[in-house]
Design an enzyme around this catalytic site. Structure first.
Site, PDB file in Angstrom:
ATOM      1  CD  GLU A 158       6.324  89.283-128.643  1.00  0.00           C
ATOM      2  OE1 GLU A 158       5.638  90.030-127.439  1.00  0.00           O
ATOM      3  OE2 GLU A 158       5.594  88.588-129.259  1.00  0.00           O
ATOM      4  CE  LYS A 160      12.372  80.349-123.195  1.00  0.00           C
ATOM      5  NZ  LYS A 160      11.005  79.760-122.350  1.00  0.00           N
ATOM      6  CG  ASP A 190       9.285  79.941-126.324  1.00  0.00           C
ATOM      7  OD1 ASP A 190      10.126  79.028-126.838  1.00  0.00           O
ATOM      8  OD2 ASP A 190       8.819  79.525-125.449  1.00  0.00           O
ATOM      9  CE  LYS A 198      -4.213  91.115-121.051  1.00  0.00           C
ATOM     10  NZ  LYS A 198      -4.786  90.325-120.027  1.00  0.00           N
ATOM     11  CG  PHE A 213       7.926  79.000-117.836  1.00  0.00           C
ATOM     12  CD1 PHE A 213       7.239  79.624-116.861  1.00  0.00           C
ATOM     13  CD2 PHE A 213       7.102  78.538-119.156  1.00  0.00           C
ATOM     14  CE1 PHE A 213       5.990  80.366-117.035  1.00  0.00           C
ATOM     15  CE2 PHE A 213       5.966  79.482-119.342  1.00  0.00           C
ATOM     16  CZ  PHE A 213       5.379  80.334-118.458  1.00  0.00           C
TER      17      PHE A 213
END
Length: 180
Positions: A99, A131, A103, A43, A152
């Protein structure tokens, strides 16, 4: 208030909009006459993809996939679960995955390999955030708006337990929010 859970704003809404404009101009050049399929990874990609496509001035098609590798926590499980596949045949087509963040890289590496097996003409990746410190597999985005530290982050589509996606910026979530 959602803002109370944010340690700091990492990327502002204005910075995101400007980056989407620049990337849209680059994609217009790179995909002119190719009619690519932009595949948003649900999502999280929705806000970024919605902003990005407004700045692409060539024919494109859009499709979506729902893929999970995070299961309610903060770390990728490495297991890819395709909940919704694309609706179009991509054989011979140029595919651009859109995207929110790369990560660990596991999800996109698996998707890229899968679409190469489906005989896409090309498979490239555009990401709002990269990241690299979190990477566990060899994969690089073809187009990156922002490289971020190993924190985060939430907002602009990124979530923690399905919350914070609606923040208009990218923020670092306070550790006490996700460590409980």
């Amino acid at each position: 208030m959602l803002e109370n859970d944010i340690k700091k704003v990492l990327v502002s809404h204005d910075e995101i909009t400007e980056a989407a404009k620049k990337l849209g101009a680059q994609l217009t050049k790179d995909y002119a006459g190719k009619n690519p399929i932009l595949v948003g990874i649900l999502k999280g990609s929705i806000p970024f993809m919605a902003e990005l496509v407004k700045h692409i001035d060539t024919h494109i098609e859009m499709d979506f996939m729902m893929v999970s590798s995070y299961h309610g926590g903060t770390a990728s499980s490495g297991v890819i679960n395709i909940k919704q596949d694309v609706t179009q045949d991509i054989k011979g087509r140029h595919v651009l995955f859109v995207e929110d963040i790369i990560d660990t890289g596991q999800t996109l590496k698996n998707l890229r390999d899968m679409f190469k097996e489906r005989e896409a003409a090309s498979v490239k990746i555009a990401t709002l955030l990269d990241k690299p410190e979190g990477r566990v597999v060899e994969i690089e985005a073809d187009y990156t708006c922002f490289t971020i530290p190993n924190e985060f982050v939430v907002g602009y589509g990124l979530d923690y337990k399905e919350n914070y996606r609606n923040l208009p910026y990218i923020g670092v979530l306070k550790e006490e929010v996700y460590s409980n």
